[in-house]
Design an enzyme around this catalytic site. Sequence first.
Site, short mmCIF file in Angstrom:
data_model
loop_
_atom_site.label_atom_id
_atom_site.label_comp_id
_atom_site.label_asym_id
_atom_site.label_seq_id
_atom_site.Cartn_x
_atom_site.Cartn_y
_atom_site.Cartn_z
N ARG A 28 0.84 -1.21 0.00
CA ARG A 28 0.00 0.00 0.00
C ARG A 28 0.87 1.26 0.00
NH1 ARG A 28 -0.62 4.76 2.71
NH2 ARG A 28 -0.17 3.65 4.67
N ASP A 29 1.51 1.55 1.11
CA ASP A 29 2.31 2.77 1.21
C ASP A 29 3.49 2.74 0.24
OD1 ASP A 29 3.15 5.21 2.08
OD2 ASP A 29 3.79 4.57 4.06
N HIS A 222 6.39 4.44 12.39
CA HIS A 222 6.29 4.44 10.92
C HIS A 222 7.23 5.53 10.41
CE1 HIS A 222 3.76 3.91 7.15
NE2 HIS A 222 4.46 5.02 6.88
N HIS A 224 9.80 7.26 7.63
CA HIS A 224 10.34 7.42 6.29
C HIS A 224 11.79 7.86 6.40
CE1 HIS A 224 6.60 7.19 3.68
NE2 HIS A 224 6.16 7.01 4.91
N CYS A 255 4.55 9.75 -0.26
CA CYS A 255 3.15 10.15 -0.13
C CYS A 255 2.81 11.18 -1.21
CB CYS A 255 2.91 10.73 1.26
SG CYS A 255 1.23 11.36 1.49
N ASN A 264 9.70 4.47 2.78
CA ASN A 264 9.72 3.93 4.14
C ASN A 264 11.08 3.30 4.43
OD1 ASN A 264 6.65 3.82 5.08
ND2 ASN A 264 6.73 3.33 2.90
#
Length: 315
Positions: A28-29, A222, A224, A255, A264
């Site tokens: 997803r990300d 989370h 990055h 994003c 990430n």
Amino acid sequence: MKASLLSSALFRRCVSSDIVKIVEVGPRDGLQNERVPISSTDKIEFVHKLTDAGLKTVEVTSFVSPKWVPQMADSVKVASGILRKEGVTYCAIVPNEKGLELAKEAGITAFCVGTAASETFCKKNWNCSISESLNTTSSLIKLIKNENKEAYIRGYISNVMGCPYEGDVNPNVVVNLAEKLLELGCTEISLGDTIGVGTPWKFRQLLRDVIKVVRVEKLAMHCHDTYAQALPNILTSVELGVRTFDSAAGGLGGCPYAPGAAGNVATEDLLFMLHGMGFHSGIDLGKIVHAAQFICGKLGRHVESKVGKAWNASK
């Protein structure tokens, strides 16, 4: 030389557990900001490779409008096509009631909701104010728990270290949001450094405050890696008792609403560090590298993570 940051024996006496949980967000990300179209079949195969490597929690897609995130236009097809493995949690982002309904139709039983620590980013990413995002989250959680009181629900807080539009973020905003998401019924709260501007000192200060209102075992990091601070920040959180970490195979990510944000932290880089510290994840590092190679190949590039490069060079 045995005197490192903390010797293995001393470190294990200092920490609460030697088991770590990795939440793989690559499908997803990792893919949401990619312009190269990835077929549904390849996305599904990517998820299969990740779970075959031993990952027990995978964020497989997002049920957002394809108008805003074209790469997620096939969310129903992807979620429906995954061959489920026993003991694995397959979660997905549900931004609203329509997304929740689509997710349930596709067989999703674990859900991700979210907000942001700055009004501008919240408006761009969630298309609403912070207050409105919390109202939506409250409604979604009620709907989910009406069907399953034990449902796994992740609450994301974006931009906990800084906003691409507003700059520095008030830590009290993050603390209050974390407390509110817990009150609303989130199982787990993920603190996102969306643009990667956090440093170990800043994260230490923030986590000390958040842990006062949310038990550390309910927190996830989370990070990055825009400024190469992801692993140092995660190490800081480990020292404070955090044991759940989000990552993406191959270091994929970015994003659409955070210009300049890098991917990430790479799952393989994270595992190399944690395994080297004596933690157990149940995940096969080599298979993660192979999963990263697979998806990066579909994107037309090589794996850029440190471990990925070293792994390739040694073969």
